[in-house]
Motif scaffolding. Structure first.
Motif, PDB file in Angstrom:
ATOM      1  N   ARG A  63      15.641  -3.082 -11.152  1.00  0.00           N
ATOM      2  CA  ARG A  63      16.110  -1.882 -10.461  1.00  0.00           C
ATOM      3  C   ARG A  63      15.015  -1.282  -9.632  1.00  0.00           C
ATOM      4  N   ALA A  64      13.762  -1.352 -10.023  1.00  0.00           N
ATOM      5  CA  ALA A  64      12.783  -0.707  -9.518  1.00  0.00           C
ATOM      6  C   ALA A  64      12.166  -1.694  -8.547  1.00  0.00           C
ATOM      7  N   GLU A  73       0.981  -1.250  -0.121  1.00  0.00           N
ATOM      8  CA  GLU A  73       0.200  -0.065   0.091  1.00  0.00           C
ATOM      9  C   GLU A  73       1.043   1.167   0.085  1.00  0.00           C
ATOM     10  N   ARG A  74       1.829   1.229   0.912  1.00  0.00           N
ATOM     11  CA  ARG A  74       2.804   2.208   0.839  1.00  0.00           C
ATOM     12  C   ARG A  74       3.453   2.490  -0.398  1.00  0.00           C
ATOM     13  N   ARG A  75       3.528   1.582  -1.356  1.00  0.00           N
ATOM     14  CA  ARG A  75       4.273   1.596  -2.439  1.00  0.00           C
ATOM     15  C   ARG A  75       3.288   2.013  -3.547  1.00  0.00           C
ATOM     16  N   LYS A  76       2.294   1.919  -3.491  1.00  0.00           N
ATOM     17  CA  LYS A  76       1.098   1.902  -4.473  1.00  0.00           C
ATOM     18  C   LYS A  76       1.459   3.198  -5.478  1.00  0.00           C
ATOM     19  N   ASP A  77       1.473   4.249  -5.057  1.00  0.00           N
ATOM     20  CA  ASP A  77       1.749   5.353  -5.842  1.00  0.00           C
ATOM     21  C   ASP A  77       3.104   5.717  -6.239  1.00  0.00           C
ATOM     22  N   ALA A  78       3.794   5.260  -5.672  1.00  0.00           N
ATOM     23  CA  ALA A  78       5.204   5.452  -5.755  1.00  0.00           C
ATOM     24  C   ALA A  78       5.768   4.684  -6.849  1.00  0.00           C
ATOM     25  N   VAL A 101       9.427   9.091 -19.390  1.00  0.00           N
ATOM     26  CA  VAL A 101      10.656   9.559 -18.815  1.00  0.00           C
ATOM     27  C   VAL A 101      11.009  10.837 -19.012  1.00  0.00           C
ATOM     28  N   VAL A 102      10.770  11.188 -20.176  1.00  0.00           N
ATOM     29  CA  VAL A 102      11.019  12.457 -20.888  1.00  0.00           C
ATOM     30  C   VAL A 102      10.107  13.449 -20.277  1.00  0.00           C
ATOM     31  N   ARG A 103       8.786  13.130 -20.284  1.00  0.00           N
ATOM     32  CA  ARG A 103       8.050  13.992 -19.643  1.00  0.00           C
ATOM     33  C   ARG A 103       8.228  14.329 -18.249  1.00  0.00           C
ATOM     34  N   ASN A 104       8.847  13.250 -17.605  1.00  0.00           N
ATOM     35  CA  ASN A 104       9.116  13.427 -16.108  1.00  0.00           C
ATOM     36  C   ASN A 104      10.406  14.191 -15.770  1.00  0.00           C
ATOM     37  N   SER A 105      11.388  14.100 -16.586  1.00  0.00           N
ATOM     38  CA  SER A 105      12.772  14.470 -16.244  1.00  0.00           C
ATOM     39  C   SER A 105      13.045  15.721 -17.123  1.00  0.00           C
ATOM     40  N   VAL A 106      12.634  15.688 -18.273  1.00  0.00           N
ATOM     41  CA  VAL A 106      13.150  16.719 -19.079  1.00  0.00           C
ATOM     42  C   VAL A 106      12.283  18.018 -19.358  1.00  0.00           C
ATOM     43  N   GLU A 141       9.165   5.138  -9.191  1.00  0.00           N
ATOM     44  CA  GLU A 141      10.493   4.316  -9.071  1.00  0.00           C
ATOM     45  C   GLU A 141      10.657   3.604 -10.488  1.00  0.00           C
ATOM     46  N   LEU A 142       9.734   3.404 -11.284  1.00  0.00           N
ATOM     47  CA  LEU A 142      10.008   2.902 -12.602  1.00  0.00           C
ATOM     48  C   LEU A 142      10.474   3.820 -13.493  1.00  0.00           C
ATOM     49  N   LEU A 143      10.239   5.097 -13.371  1.00  0.00           N
ATOM     50  CA  LEU A 143      10.579   6.222 -14.344  1.00  0.00           C
ATOM     51  C   LEU A 143      12.137   6.342 -13.889  1.00  0.00           C
ATOM     52  N   ALA A 144      12.494   6.482 -12.595  1.00  0.00           N
ATOM     53  CA  ALA A 144      13.749   6.661 -12.058  1.00  0.00           C
ATOM     54  C   ALA A 144      14.758   5.530 -12.649  1.00  0.00           C
ATOM     55  N   ALA A 145      14.271   4.505 -12.408  1.00  0.00           N
ATOM     56  CA  ALA A 145      14.970   3.429 -12.859  1.00  0.00           C
ATOM     57  C   ALA A 145      15.357   3.396 -14.397  1.00  0.00           C
ATOM     58  N   ALA A 146      14.176   3.517 -15.032  1.00  0.00           N
ATOM     59  CA  ALA A 146      14.275   3.700 -16.623  1.00  0.00           C
ATOM     60  C   ALA A 146      15.234   4.825 -17.049  1.00  0.00           C
ATOM     61  N   LEU A 147      15.002   5.982 -16.611  1.00  0.00           N
ATOM     62  CA  LEU A 147      16.146   7.204 -16.727  1.00  0.00           C
ATOM     63  C   LEU A 147      17.453   6.721 -16.531  1.00  0.00           C
ATOM     64  N   ASP A 148      17.741   5.902 -15.531  1.00  0.00           N
ATOM     65  CA  ASP A 148      19.135   5.758 -15.002  1.00  0.00           C
ATOM     66  C   ASP A 148      19.609   4.669 -16.353  1.00  0.00           C
TER      67      ASP A 148
END
Lengths: 216, 216, 216, 216
Positions: free
Chosen positions: D46-47, D12-17, D68-73, D21-28
DNA sequence: AATGAATGAGTATTCATTCAT
DNA sequence: TATGAATGAATACTCATTCAT
């Protein structure tokens, strides 16, 4: 000063030697790598010719292999047959002579590696298996059986099932040949072929000679 | 109401059964074709899965092979070691029991074809050769030597060179295994394994037992 | 009488021309698709030969790539080094000449796309990265630094941190090259390379030349 | 004693995260390996989730990349646009602020590696190229052009070709970003980003500011 | 006779995507 | 939601064989 005056030009000098050089190279590589894994280019290179040249002498890989067998294995069979046909002494001595001759003529040369390759690749190359079966195995087996027939007929060996005992006697030698060209080289305790053969003959003759007549 | 129309799913989830199915398929094909010539796609197909599935369970071809050996050959060695360790009767009986056990547990199965393949492809796959050497050959040889030691120590066999005789006794059985999976199937006279083993044991024991004590 | 019916031979023997044809095809495809995504079969096809032929001339994909670099990028570095070594005029003119020469010799050709690929795939192919680093980047950087050294030493540029300014001056040209082979082609406003270079040189020289001496 | 009484269960704690987490892993991983060479299984691992889970949040690899692009760039572009719109001082200061802000918000994070990947793989994935062109390049370029327009209009920069100079000014920063994620890590002399940016701004402003008015 | 350039079928391995559970 | 077993298309590299020279 030109010392080459009576040297024939290279191509002429080599003309007749070519097939033998190719057969020797092929034998070495077939034994080392097996039939399928041996590259014809490597055979040619080892014989000092080009890939194309090999095809001038042998139609294809299978024919090359057959020629190798005819050249290196079959003569040993011929010799064994002659040994047996021309021998007149005690059968124990004949068995010793045949086994030692077999080892000296084939076992010590690379020709002894051929059997390993045939056994391993028979399934993939049925034509080769059939060829070897007919040219080598049938003849070799027949020679050994002839010898046992003679031994039993002359009362020099105990009565035995000839066909089975033929296989039993042949097996250790074949195994020794196979061993020499496979795991032997990387085994921890090296196997001494002569000691092996002697021990085997010793055991076999102990097991085959008729029991000594009991004194009354 | 049953809406399934008897449709089979595209695939079935069988995590637990898969490895064994794959190992069985791999053993059959390795023995039939050899290591290099066996196509992993064929292994997968024979096990009823796709190529990719095979890689879910085995990292690569070499690891698959090692798993096959651990699964089919090593247990037979284990059993032989136990046989020898737990036996208390006459050594002639022990030799008989070990050889027959070896044949029953390995020789009759496809596992007996592995040795052929190792002998033939050791040179091309040194890692596999080393693996087999350590996991099978060393242990198997040690077991046989242990048995001969015991036999001589108890005065049940004549004094012999243990190391050499180990090889001599092992050779016919290995040969029989090899034969069965190579030229055997296409030989003219079929070889009866049981007859072969009996003849071999008979000869060997005749050759190994000490001479009967002479009556004064 | 001509019996040839205008038949083309199955293939043509062109030993000398092949490598260049393959290198040209490889350069084009590497630049278009990147290293990993370029299929050697496509390279061969574009050069009008079969996959196997490519391997007659280049051991593997990495060696093909290195050969492409040596063939198309390295000569441009050589030329730049010579330009700099042989020049005797004002450093502003030298900078102009080197940058224009760089663009004319590399930028306009597909060789300019190599840098893009190296930057993107360095992490996945460390050997290639190392090779490019040593053969191209180090030498190119050194040439530019030499030029700036000379300029400052002769009082023709303001005193600057040579190492950093080397990177700053190189960056726009590298970017132009990268751009041309990536998003450039699908950009809305096309970028005119010559205008870009001129604007860049203009700005840079304005920024680098020493302030005019003040009249007393 | 149970200390976890107010901990939410993990799922539950992670549901929204999860998506983050996937986007961060994918970016890397995208930055490290490129688009094509990044394995979705690695991203998931990684996620901390399974491959299947990834597909619950993103339809396929391309959509993951866009996210990923929408999220980080894209946010960095937003920020730059706001900077420019709300600024009222001298344009030299604005240029400094925009470039530094760009570096601080994007350059220092892994998001700066995205441009490298886009440039390298645009040819293989036209959809991604188009997406990036529209969402990032067009907007970024427009922002920079707006700034130059303002500078020239206010007489704070010399009259220049806005479109070309936009590219010239953007190039070194893009190059710095690319460099940092490619050959930079294995270069002999490390490049100090701040020194690079300062030297570049220094040179550029020297080259762009109007000549000082001559005293009569 | 001899060469060696050219061909192209064949195979281990990877990975995005699907889907039964 | 979440999992991970299963799939199969895709690709670098090898080598027996052919054939122009």
């Amino acid at each position: 000063m030109d010392c080459s005056f009576n040297m024939k030009p290279r191509w002429e000098r080599r003309k007749d030697a070519r097939p033998q050089e190719l057969l020797a190279a092929a034998l070495d590589l077939f034994v080392e790598r097996g039939f399928a894994s041996t590259r014809l280019e490597d055979v040619a290179k080892r014989a000092g010719v080009s890939k194309g040249t090999l095809y001038l002498y042998f139609t294809n890989k299978e024919e090359l292999f057959k020629a190798v067998v005819r050249n290196s294995v079959v003569p040993a069979i011929d010799a064994a047959e002659e040994d047996i046909a021309g021998f007149s002494g005690h059968s124990a001595e004949l068995l010793r002579r045949v086994v030692h001759g077999w080892w000296d003529r084939m076992g010590k040369t690379n020709a002894s590696g051929i059997i390993k390759l045939v056994m391993a690749e028979a399934g993939n190359f049925p034509d080769l298996a059939k060829f070897y079966q007919e040219e080598v195995i049938v003849r070799g087996t027949r020679a050994m059986a002839t010898m046992l027939d003679r031994a039993v007929a002359r009362g020099e060996f105990r009565p035995i099932d000839i066909n089975v005992m033929t296989q039993v006697l042949v097996a250790p030698v074949l195994m020794l040949m196979t061993w020499k060209h496979s795991v032997g080289p990387c085994a921890h305790d090296q196997l001494d072929p002569t000691a092996f053969i002697d021990a085997f003959l010793d055991m076999a003759l102990n097991g085959l000679l008729p029991p000594p007549a009991v004194q009354p």
